[in-house]
Design a protein around this motif. Structure first.
Motif, PDB file in Angstrom:
ATOM      1  N   ARG A   1       8.663  -8.713 -15.732  1.00 56.50           N
ATOM      2  CA  ARG A   1       7.265  -8.763 -15.312  1.00 56.50           C
ATOM      3  C   ARG A   1       6.392  -9.414 -16.392  1.00 56.50           C
ATOM      4  NH1 ARG A   1       5.883  -2.266 -15.628  1.00 56.50           N
ATOM      5  NH2 ARG A   1       7.354  -1.787 -17.291  1.00 56.50           N
TER       6      ARG A   1
ATOM      7  N   LEU B   1       6.221  -9.850 -10.722  1.00 57.65           N
ATOM      8  CA  LEU B   1       7.284  -8.867 -10.889  1.00 57.65           C
ATOM      9  C   LEU B   1       8.552  -9.445 -10.276  1.00 57.65           C
ATOM     10  CD1 LEU B   1       8.427  -6.005 -11.488  1.00 57.65           C
ATOM     11  CD2 LEU B   1       7.688  -5.379  -9.182  1.00 57.65           C
TER      12      LEU B   1
ATOM     13  N   CYS C   1       0.317  -2.768  -7.375  1.00 58.89           N
ATOM     14  CA  CYS C   1      -0.244  -3.556  -8.480  1.00 58.89           C
ATOM     15  C   CYS C   1      -1.721  -3.155  -8.654  1.00 58.89           C
ATOM     16  CB  CYS C   1      -0.151  -5.054  -8.181  1.00 58.89           C
ATOM     17  SG  CYS C   1      -0.974  -6.083  -9.413  1.00 58.89           S
TER      18      CYS C   1
END
Length: 275
Positions: free
Chosen positions: A26, A31, A46
């Protein structure tokens, strides 16, 4: 990354609902999950924020099951009526532990019957099918184990079960007072058992030697005789009829003891073994 007011976002982070592991890659915007597994499915969130506000986004990863794999499969079996029999299969679904119970596993016979169907049959949680007191016409045939996952994907393992009856020999009858020079015949009749049947005579556990002057004759597929044209002391011993097929081998043994004096001429003895 910028917010609505044009300010640069000061924090960018990922909250991983399922796991955090070395295979996760990430940065501030991306990611990456390498080598996706069943344990990676779930909700991902997120969260971004600046000094004034916070925003978030969520996403769900769903993974479909792969077809179950039959690691150990059935093999053919040759059985006898009346015996017990069991067959087991080991199933592994991709991304799942081998010990995890399969959602559905069933054994079906060639005629499409699902087991168990009567009190002689039992299927255990470890996917073993047990049939007690085997019956030829009821249990002989083809069997299939079908493993199905929640998406309806299947794997199959097939096997054929052949049930054969072992030979059974009728009692061999002899006279109790056998005298030197007498004529005698031993008859071995296999009254039960599936063909092909092999019949062999033994004396004291070994094949009968030619110098014993004993005539052996196969009458048909299930019977054989030993003929003694003139009994002698050398004929004393244990005589065994051995009948064998693909299922088993069975023996029947009688003991011959010759006593007394010769009552037949040598010429008759010679004619007997010239047939």
């Amino acid at each position: 990354m910028h917010g609505d007011g044009g300010d640069v976002l000061s924090v960018a982070q990922f909250l991983i609902a399922m796991q955090t592991a070395e295979k996760l890659r990430r940065n501030s915007q991306t990611l990456r999950i390498e080598h996706m597994e069943m344990s990676d499915q779930g909700m991902y969130q997120c969260v971004v924020s600046n000094s004034e506000e916070t925003a978030q986004g969520t996403s769900e990863i769903r993974l479909g099951d792969s077809p179950p794999a039959l690691v150990s499969a059935f093999s053919g079996a040759l059985l006898q009526p009346g015996a017990a029999w069991s067959a087991a299969v080991r199933v592994v679904a991709a991304g799942r532990a081998a010990a995890e119970p399969l959602r559905r596993a069933r054994g079906t016979q060639g005629r499409g019957k699902v087991h168990p169907e009567n009190h002689r049959q039992q299927v255990f949680p470890n996917r073993t099918l047990v049939i007690k007191v085997i019956r030829k016409h009821a249990d002989e045939g083809g069997y299939v184990c079908v493993a199905t996952n929640p998406l309806g994907q299947t794997s199959r393992s097939k096997m054929n079960v052949l049930i054969m009856e072992a030979p059974e020999i009728d009692p061999i009858v002899i006279k109790h007072d056998l005298q030197l020079g007498m004529r005698m015949r031993l008859a071995c009749v296999v009254s039960k058992g599936d063909f092909t049947i092999q019949i062999q005579w033994l004396k004291d556990g070994s094949p009968i030697a030619e110098d014993q002057q004993i005539a052996e004759k196969i009458l048909d597929e299930y019977s054989s005789t030993l003929s003694f044209c003139s009994l002698a002391v050398k004929h004393n011993g244990n005589y065994t009829c051995q009948a064998s097929n693909a299922a088993a081998s069975r023996n029947y043994t009688v003991k011959i003891i010759v006593n007394g004096n010769n009552v037949l001429s040598q010429s008759c003895n010679q004619m007997c073994y010239l047939e």
